[in-house]
Write a protein that holds these residues in place. Sequence first.
Motif, short mmCIF file in Angstrom:
data_model
loop_
_atom_site.label_atom_id
_atom_site.label_comp_id
_atom_site.label_asym_id
_atom_site.label_seq_id
_atom_site.Cartn_x
_atom_site.Cartn_y
_atom_site.Cartn_z
N ASN A 195 0.82 -1.20 0.00
CA ASN A 195 0.00 0.00 0.00
C ASN A 195 0.86 1.26 0.00
O ASN A 195 2.08 1.20 0.03
N ILE A 196 0.20 2.44 -0.06
CA ILE A 196 0.90 3.71 -0.23
C ILE A 196 1.81 3.99 0.97
O ILE A 196 2.96 4.43 0.80
N LYS A 197 1.32 3.77 2.21
CA LYS A 197 2.14 4.05 3.39
C LYS A 197 3.38 3.17 3.39
O LYS A 197 4.49 3.63 3.71
N GLU A 198 3.22 1.92 3.03
CA GLU A 198 4.37 1.02 2.99
C GLU A 198 5.33 1.42 1.88
O GLU A 198 6.55 1.25 2.01
N ASP A 199 4.78 1.97 0.77
CA ASP A 199 5.64 2.49 -0.30
C ASP A 199 6.53 3.61 0.22
O ASP A 199 7.73 3.67 -0.06
N ASP A 200 5.93 4.53 0.99
CA ASP A 200 6.70 5.66 1.52
C ASP A 200 7.84 5.17 2.42
O ASP A 200 8.98 5.65 2.34
N VAL A 201 7.52 4.21 3.28
CA VAL A 201 8.54 3.68 4.19
C VAL A 201 9.62 2.94 3.39
O VAL A 201 10.83 3.06 3.68
N LEU A 202 9.21 2.19 2.38
CA LEU A 202 10.17 1.43 1.57
C LEU A 202 11.13 2.37 0.84
O LEU A 202 12.36 2.17 0.87
N VAL A 203 10.61 3.43 0.21
CA VAL A 203 11.46 4.34 -0.55
C VAL A 203 12.38 5.13 0.37
O VAL A 203 13.56 5.34 0.08
N SER A 204 11.85 5.57 1.52
CA SER A 204 12.70 6.31 2.46
C SER A 204 13.82 5.42 3.01
O SER A 204 14.98 5.86 3.14
N SER A 205 13.51 4.16 3.28
CA SER A 205 14.54 3.23 3.76
C SER A 205 15.55 2.95 2.66
O SER A 205 16.76 2.84 2.91
N LEU A 206 15.07 2.81 1.43
CA LEU A 206 15.96 2.57 0.29
C LEU A 206 16.91 3.75 0.08
O LEU A 206 18.10 3.56 -0.20
N LEU A 207 16.39 4.97 0.27
CA LEU A 207 17.21 6.16 0.12
C LEU A 207 18.26 6.23 1.24
O LEU A 207 19.42 6.62 1.00
N GLU A 208 17.88 5.87 2.45
CA GLU A 208 18.86 5.84 3.55
C GLU A 208 19.97 4.84 3.25
O GLU A 208 21.15 5.11 3.49
#
Length: 635
Positions: free
Chosen positions: A373-386
């Motif tokens: 879902n969208i919230k999990e997308d946000d967490v995934l991309v932010s973690s990937l960027l970190e």
Amino acid sequence: MARLSLSTKRRLLVTINALLAFLRVLFAVCAAGYTYVNLAVKKHRQPSRPLAIRVYKQVEYLYTLVYWSDAICIDQLRMDRQSFHKLCRILINKGQLRPTRNVSIEEMVAMFLNILEHHKKNRSIALYFTRSGRTVSKYFHECLKAMIRCQKDFWKTPEPVLEDSTDSRWKWFKNCLGALDGTHIRVKVSERDKPRYRTRKCEIATNVLGVCSQDLMFIYVLPGWESSAHDARVLRDAVSRRNGLKDPNGCYYLVDAGYTNGNGFLAPFRGQRYHLNDWRDGYRPETAEEFFNMKHSSARNVIERSFGLLKMCWAILRSPSFYDITTQRRIISVCCMLHNFIRREMAIDPIEEAFDNQPVAAIENLEDDDYVNIKEDDVLVSSLLELYHDPKWRADTGFKNGYLQKLQDMIEAKLPNCGILANPHIESRIKTLKGKYVALSEALSQSGFGWNEEAMMLDCKRSNKKDAKGLYGKPFEHYYALGEIYGKDRAMGTNAGNAEDDEEEVREEDASMNQEGVRADDFFEQMNMTTDGGSQKARALDDMAKKFGVITEAIAGMAPKFEGLINVLSTDKDLADMQGKLGGELRKMDFLSPLQVFHVTNKLAKEHDLLRVFFTMTDEEKKDYIINLLQYGLQ
């Protein structure tokens, strides 16, 4: 332009004569220096074998390759003797390949084919043919360009399957022209370009689009695309090129499920059994869709066999070579041309018979799921960027091994009990997000598309909405974040090009080159060839000898120009002397009045040809000439 005075011309003539004398002295000094340095170089080099022995070994090895037997010729050059000599004639007549005093066409083509078939380095070929590495490299590229110049003679003209075809594989597909697919061929690129050329198996390769006919002959080939590019994207580029794949015009090609079913391209049914391995062990199709897929797979397998046979025959395609990416791209096209030539000229190919006994491997069929879902997308991309900004996890491929498990731990810490796993959830979602980013980047690189910063979505004109189907009107919040991570890894196809593009480049190079410089004889290189590189001092002396030679040639080229200028000035000087003596010659003639002397002098001084004729006559002829001139020539 005002004429120079006689005194100025005399001073200029004296100056040029002095300069010419100086150049002659300088020429003698440079020639002496060139000779001296050459002698010094020979002292520092190991003595080479006598020239007669070297020439004998060259002739003997070449005779063994191309004249001894078909078995040796096929083993070393991939074709029999008759086909080899026919290829040489084609390269002479249409490829503009020319022999030199020391290297024949047969030897050039033999070195070229030997490198392609066995992927030997220049030093190995130089040892076999008793040549220098420079000679091998030079004539390899000459033969490569010659093949490109006559590339239209090697491609197969597509022919549709007829209505009354009896071929068990093709009779089901009327008007079909052949099959189409892509393959990966390993190449060598710069460190900066490696991420774009890296495959899922972490190999550096180029994506090659191939189209072949029913008899395993290539119709069209487009090498050079980065392996990270999808096959469908490479096909779109091939169709849109000026020299690209021609519109089937009512016919079609067979493609696999990785391509879209559309005009000119027939794909199988999705979600049904397809690959040949699925029909082994006595399994029979149960539905019409499965029957169609079975026949489709059997016919389309011709492109898989063509690629397999191509790589089996030419070892240079099985491992990365040390040429630049443009040359590697041309090598792939030329190998496909030679593949067609061999199939056309040789009735029996022993290598193809050996290949037919090998089993055909099935192709992977990857699918993607979307369940985040969208919230999990946000967490995934932010973690990937970190993780991207952490130098411990960055690598040429983007991330080091184990990064998916690290992402799972980071997401679990931010979203407890979410149940998202590294495989298949995170891996699948990253692939989906990266695919959307690539699609948006391609759209934004075209005219008529823009990016709405507020809505974070694609913005385009009404006329372009059809082209943006699936992208327009859908916000994508992670565009900039994913661009920071994957922007440099996106395939662009900048090095892609087919054989017709290569032919245009080669002909442009030919037009801009000085042919005399390119076709310079390799006599001095032949005489100075050594088995060892020589010491550093010998190389320094060799460079000095070359510089002396360049200066000597430049001076030798200047001298004739100065001599021509001297001849012109000398001619003007003689003419001025005649004009000065003319008055005295006319005053010797008693029958001329002062006014008549003036008119004749004015006439002859202007007419240089008449003046020269006058001074070639005897005294009696001069009188008759002047009398005739006074009567008829002064009006």
